[in-house]
Design an enzyme around this catalytic site. Structure first.
Site, PDB file in Angstrom:
ATOM      1  NE  ARG A   1      -1.995  -1.897   2.828  1.00  0.00           N
ATOM      2  CZ  ARG A   1      -2.039  -3.127   2.337  1.00  0.00           C
ATOM      3  NH1 ARG A   1      -2.908  -3.454   1.431  1.00  0.00           N
ATOM      4  NH2 ARG A   1      -1.205  -4.047   2.758  1.00  0.00           N
ATOM      5  CB  THR A   2       3.424   2.600   2.310  1.00  0.00           C
ATOM      6  OG1 THR A   2       2.657   2.212   3.447  1.00  0.00           O
ATOM      7  CG2 THR A   2       4.045   3.956   2.584  1.00  0.00           C
TER       8      THR A   2
ATOM      9  CE  LYS B   1      26.252  -3.911  -6.250  1.00  0.00           C
ATOM     10  NZ  LYS B   1      26.400  -2.885  -7.311  1.00  0.00           N
TER      11      LYS B   1
ATOM     12  NE  ARG C   1       7.262   0.985   5.123  1.00  0.00           N
ATOM     13  CZ  ARG C   1       6.018   0.548   5.158  1.00  0.00           C
ATOM     14  NH1 ARG C   1       5.741  -0.696   4.860  1.00  0.00           N
ATOM     15  NH2 ARG C   1       5.032   1.343   5.497  1.00  0.00           N
TER      16      ARG C   1
ATOM     17  CG  HIS D   1       3.628   4.165   8.617  1.00  0.00           C
ATOM     18  ND1 HIS D   1       3.879   4.940   7.502  1.00  0.00           N
ATOM     19  CD2 HIS D   1       3.057   3.030   8.154  1.00  0.00           C
ATOM     20  CE1 HIS D   1       3.502   4.277   6.418  1.00  0.00           C
ATOM     21  NE2 HIS D   1       2.987   3.114   6.798  1.00  0.00           N
TER      22      HIS D   1
END
Length: 306
Positions: free
Chosen positions: A54-55, A83, A104, A132
């Site tokens: 969703r986000t 890496k 995120r 959030h």
């Protein structure tokens, strides 16, 4: 040149600034075509070190609907983080390509580190169990749109109140508005952290903690359901024991007010029975729609586009 602005925490914006943001989101809702070219030539980078449906898609859709374009990665393994590249270096590179970044990360504070090194606005799209903010903006806009204001109501928060970052963010954000009463509904193992109840006590904001949903259902104007998050548990047995602790079904809904609304940050697992989806009080899919409008408004605001 305007000062660079980020969105790390819902409290980064004053209550007045949030009102402006929500007014803009409301205007976008009424006139989506009118905003179709506001971000022509702009690029959003979505840097997602942790899975999200969703986000990430909401941010990407928001930018595309504004006429902009999107670059980015959907998990850390498909980025140079695999890496060993640091978040600070990644954002310096992204700043050369994009105009704004949504990040995120599973580590708390990682987007803040990125913001400190970035030359473009950074939006925290979720950091660990911490914040959030755009989900909180979504929740606030949904409440305001359904209820007419962000004052004078009782909200029940149910389920995983210990690890749920959306819950912590929302409580902090709502604590700035008048006449809010909180009811926390959870098993003892998943109760809301002490720092939150301490903050409410200091601000003289009424709250109570209960274990049974049924006993408080008739008092609620909003019920914010959350899933028990498997990924935040240290052992499988605790998760299995608690995952079915609350299941919202027709029987429990019969105890609620006619005009109570159910919110959920999604994804849901089984904590809201699908039989509730057709109940007019179920607002969680509407909430997703509001999420897109508020992210469109936030992108415009951070980019300084009138």
């Amino acid at each position: 040149m305007e000062k660079l602005r980020h969105m790390m925490n819902p409290l980064d914006f004053s209550v007045e600034e949030l009102e402006e943001l929500f007014d803009l989101a409301g205007d976008i809702e009424k006139d989506l075509p009118g905003y179709a070219h506001k971000c022509d030539g702009k690029i959003l980078a979505t840097c997602f070190y942790e899975p999200s449906t969703r986000t990430r898609l909401s941010f990407e859709t928001a930018m595309i609907r504004l006429g902009g374009q999107v670059i980015g990665f959907a998990d850390a393994n498909s980025s140079s983080a695999a890496k060993g590249e640091s978040v600070a270096d990644t954002i310096r590179v992204i700043s050369c390509f994009a105009d704004i970044c949504a990040m995120r990360h599973p580590k708390e504070g990682a987007p803040m580190v990125a913001a400190s090194k970035s030359t473009i606005p950074v939006i925290n799209a979720g950091d660990g169990g911490h914040q959030h903010p755009t989900q909180t903006l979504t929740d606030l806009l949904t409440i305001r749109s359904l209820y007419g204001s962000l004052k004078n109501f009782t909200i029940g928060l149910c389920g995983d109140l210990k690890f749920g970052r959306t819950v912590h963010s929302l409580i902090n954000a709502l604590s700035r508005y008048e006449g809010i009463r909180f009811i926390f509904i959870s098993p003892k193992e998943l109760k809301v952290p002490d720092y939150i109840t301490e903050m409410l006590r200091q601000k003289n904001i009424p709250y109570e903690e209960v274990i049974k949903l049924e006993e408080v259902m008739p008092q609620l104007d909003f019920l914010y359901m959350t899933r028990v998050q498997k990924e935040r548990f240290f052992n499988e047995e605790d998760y299995i024991r608690l995952r079915n602790f609350y299941i919202l079904d027709k029987e429990k809904m019969a105890l609620a007010k006619e005009n109570m609304f159910i919110l959920h940050p999604l994804p849901r697992v089984n904590e809201i029975s699908v039989e509730i989806d057709d109940d007019p009080r179920a607002a969680y899919f509407k909430q997703v729609q509001y999420g897109m409008y508020v992210r469109m408004a936030l992108i415009l605001t951070l980019l300084g586009i009138k």
